[in-house]
Design an enzyme around this catalytic site. Structure first.
Site, mmCIF file in Angstrom:
data_model
loop_
_atom_site.group_PDB
_atom_site.id
_atom_site.type_symbol
_atom_site.label_atom_id
_atom_site.label_comp_id
_atom_site.label_asym_id
_atom_site.label_seq_id
_atom_site.Cartn_x
_atom_site.Cartn_y
_atom_site.Cartn_z
ATOM 1 N N CYS B 313 0.811 -1.202 0.000
ATOM 2 C CA CYS B 313 0.000 0.000 0.000
ATOM 3 C C CYS B 313 0.846 1.254 0.000
ATOM 4 O O CYS B 313 2.064 1.192 -0.024
ATOM 5 C CB CYS B 313 -0.947 -0.010 1.186
ATOM 6 N N CYS B 318 10.023 4.032 6.282
ATOM 7 C CA CYS B 318 11.409 3.942 5.818
ATOM 8 C C CYS B 318 12.158 2.951 6.692
ATOM 9 O O CYS B 318 12.138 3.048 7.917
ATOM 10 C CB CYS B 318 12.079 5.312 5.866
ATOM 11 N N CYS B 326 3.484 8.943 2.854
ATOM 12 C CA CYS B 326 2.623 8.421 1.796
ATOM 13 C C CYS B 326 3.388 8.387 0.488
ATOM 14 O O CYS B 326 4.015 9.368 0.093
ATOM 15 C CB CYS B 326 1.385 9.312 1.669
ATOM 16 N N HIS B 336 -2.757 11.712 7.101
ATOM 17 C CA HIS B 336 -3.635 11.084 6.126
ATOM 18 C C HIS B 336 -4.979 10.610 6.673
ATOM 19 O O HIS B 336 -5.862 10.283 5.916
ATOM 20 C CB HIS B 336 -2.945 9.871 5.466
#
Lengths: 144, 511
Positions: B313, B318, B326, B336
């Site tokens: 997704c 990281c 995102c 988000h």
């Protein structure tokens, strides 16, 4: 040879002409090496004595009958590889013998006061897969 | 260049005090039939008119020249110091052929100098092997009655067999020549060539002299071997390492190989050695990888690690810094809410900042790729041109039969092909050079020159693809285009070399 070896040096194994093992100990009071015996392995090539033998310390576990640790020294890596000019092709002289090499190493230990391994010891020990003769040592410190 | 003149004057004051050696450089110059002598800076002002700004003075030495050069120096030092030639040779090799320093050192402390060079004080006499009664060899412990033995002046005596083995090992095994020491422990006496000749086989002796000759060229700063395979010439050029910031010393060997005297890589004018080194290193790391990265990855907005999204997704974490963002808008994931699989937050501030930062780093990558692609293109084209060149030879033969032109008359194709190679080589390096240039008025002129040369080269290159029957009619055109290419190349190189010499370029890196 056995009869007139210098004190502190004895033959541990000499069954063939390819590999010998020698035991050495330090004769003076140097606290770094008291009551310890060390095992040196000599590997001779077909060109010996024109070419130097390969010499390194080998370890026998402390649980064995004859425990043999690797002596602490700023020129001896913990895997037993010795950084000694005498053993490189540039520093070697065909006049040298097993006895004279043992004596040199003996005096190298005697003269040392530093309780340390060479710089970069852990890296060298974990990454080095080469034989001692193929390593280009950088003789950075002639005092020890 | 001022410092160079200083150096010369120091050297010439040395000449006054030993005038025999002053004749050396000049007489050498005459020997080679060249109209200039050794000094680079000295005659620069006089001869400069005939030389283009990007050319340097050099001469090519054959193995015989090197031999003679070497022997001449040995004999001179030998007569100045009144030592036998073998000893002088050892002294010179010990002093790395720095004659002035050596003579001075010897004059001041003869004993010490000899000792350090591995020569005892007593060096007369012809070496010979001897049979010594009761002798035991220290190496092999042999003690036969007729055992031939040998010792140098240091007195360390060994049987001839051991000595031979030892020398063979040093010469063949270790490639030693100039600094083979006595086999005795701790003895620094150097095995001289007379002793060596006495002991080793002729084949080994040849090898020894080859190695010796090599050390002569290796030791002298003004000499370099031509790096072309199987080439045995050396080039003599007085450009010093410290001059390399201001000059790109391209030389041409008698074997036709063009190379840089500074770094012995192929001709890389107009880019200076240091930049070439940086560029090659960069290309080694980057190039194709960089292309792929540019096309397929994004960077973490916080730590700039490069990330390839290979599924899953848009919620990225990281691996390196654990930053959550995102993939679509590069904004913070925490902003988000629940619109997880469908990012519609393009205008948000955190995302746009991340995108700007990323755009910057992409721009620098794209800048690199711009130059790299052109650099690589010329490299590739040069190879293709080379293939064409091989075909030209065939073409030339068929031209001769088809159009009735003589061999001499079709040589224009060969000339054109060589010009093409050389111009592409230059063009290739202009792109590496341009990558490190900071923009100013000079770079605009440079880019114009580059463009002109490129155009000329492509025009000429096109000619080679014409069908063979047409080539004969195009001869004048090809000759013109060849001349034009060469002219554009001279203009470009002259301009860059002038500016380099005068320190006019500004660079975007430290070097």
């Amino acid at each position: 040879m056995k009869e007139h070896l210098p004190p502190g040096i004895s033959i541990a194994k000499s069954e063939n002409l390819e590999e010998w093992q020698m035991d050495i100990r330090v004769l003076d009071e140097n606290p770094l090496y008291q009551n310890q015996v060390y095992r040196l392995k000599f590997t001779f090539s077909s060109k010996y004595p024109i070419e130097p033998p390969e010499v390194q310390f080998i370890e026998l576990p402390s649980t064995s009958e004859t425990p043999r640790p690797i002596p602490i020294h700023p020129h001896i890596y913990s895997n037993g590889i010795i950084c000694l000019d005498l053993l490189s092709s540039a520093g070697w002289s065909p006049v040298q013998t097993v006895e004279s090499v043992c004596m040199s190493i003996q005096s190298m230990l005697t003269a040392n006061t530093r309780d340390e391994r060479p710089p970069g010891d852990s890296d060298f020990v974990s990454y080095n897969r080469r034989r001692p003769r193929d390593i280009n040592f950088f003789y950075d410190d002639d005092n020890v | 260049m001022e410092s160079d003149d200083d150096f010369m004057s120091v050297a010439s004051s040395g000449d006054d005090f030993l005038d025999t050696q002053a004749s050396d450089d000049e007489s050498l110059g005459e020997d080679f039939g060249d109209d200039f002598d050794g000094g680079f800076s000295k005659d620069k002002d006089i001869v400069a008119t005939s030389r283009k700004p990007y050319e340097v003075e050099f001469k090519v030495l054959s193995p015989d020249d090197i031999d003679r050069d070497q022997n001449q120096q040995i004999n001179e030092v030998s007569s100045i110091l009144s030592l036998p030639p073998e000893s002088s040779a050892i002294l010179l090799r010990y002093g790395r052929w720095n004659r002035e320093k050596l003579i001075e050192g010897y004059m001041d402390h003869p004993e010490e100098t000899l000792e350090e060079a591995g020569l005892g004080t007593n060096f007369e006499g012809t070496p010979k092997t001897e049979v010594i009664p009761g002798f035991v060899c220290d190496i092999c412990c042999e003690d036969g009655d007729n055992l031939e033995t040998y010792a140098m002046r240091c007195g360390h005596r060994f049987c001839v067999d051991c000595y031979r083995h030892y020398l063979a090992q040093k010469i063949r095994g270790e490639g030693e020549a100039a600094r083979i020491e006595c086999p005795g422990d701790g003895c620094n006496m150097i095995v001289d060539s007379k002793s060596l000749s006495l002991l080793v086989t002729p084949a080994l002796k040849d090898r020894y002299y080859t190695l010796l000759q090599r050390t002569y060229v290796d030791d002298k700063e003004n000499l370099k071997w031509c790096p072309a395979p199987n080439c045995e010439y050396a080039v003599d050029c007085s450009v010093k390492q410290r001059d390399l910031r201001r000059i790109v010393p391209t030389v041409q060997c008698n074997c036709k190989h063009h190379f840089c005297f500074g770094c012995t890589l192929n001709d890389h004018q107009p880019a200076p050695c240091q930049l070439v080194k940086m560029w090659l290193k960069k290309c080694e790391d980057d190039s194709e990888t960089a292309n792929w990265i540019s096309a397929n990855t994004k960077e973490c907005p916080r730590c700039h690690s490069t990330i390839e999204k290979n599924g899953g997704c848009n919620h990225m974490t990281c691996r390196k810094c654990k930053h959550e963002f995102c993939w679509m808008c590069m904004g913070l994931w925490s902003e988000h809410g629940t619109s997880w699989y469908n990012c519609n937050r393009y205008e948000e501030k955190s995302g746009s900042e991340a995108r700007t930062a990323q755009a910057k780093s992409r721009a620098s990558l794209e800048r690199y790729l711009h130059y790299y692609n052109r650099y690589a293109n010329h490299e590739q084209s040069a190879k293709l041109d080379k293939d064409l060149y091989l075909k030209t030879e065939k073409k030339m033969t068929s031209l001769q039969s088809q159009s009735g032109l003589s061999w001499i008359e079709v040589q224009f194709l060969d000339t054109a092909s060589q010009a093409l190679q050389q111009c592409r080589q230059t063009l290739k390096w202009t792109y590496a050079f341009a990558y490190y240039l900071a923009r100013n008025n000079l770079t605009e002129i440079f880019e114009d020159n580059q463009k002109d040369l490129e155009l000329a080269v492509e025009n000429l290159s096109e000619m080679f693809e014409k069908p063979v029957p047409e080539l004969a009619n195009l001869k004048v055109d090809i000759l013109d285009k060849t001349a034009y290419c060469n002219k554009r190349r001279v203009i470009l190189l002259s301009d860059t070399a002038e500016n380099l010499k005068n320190g006019e370029w500004s660079f975007n890196v430290e070097w």
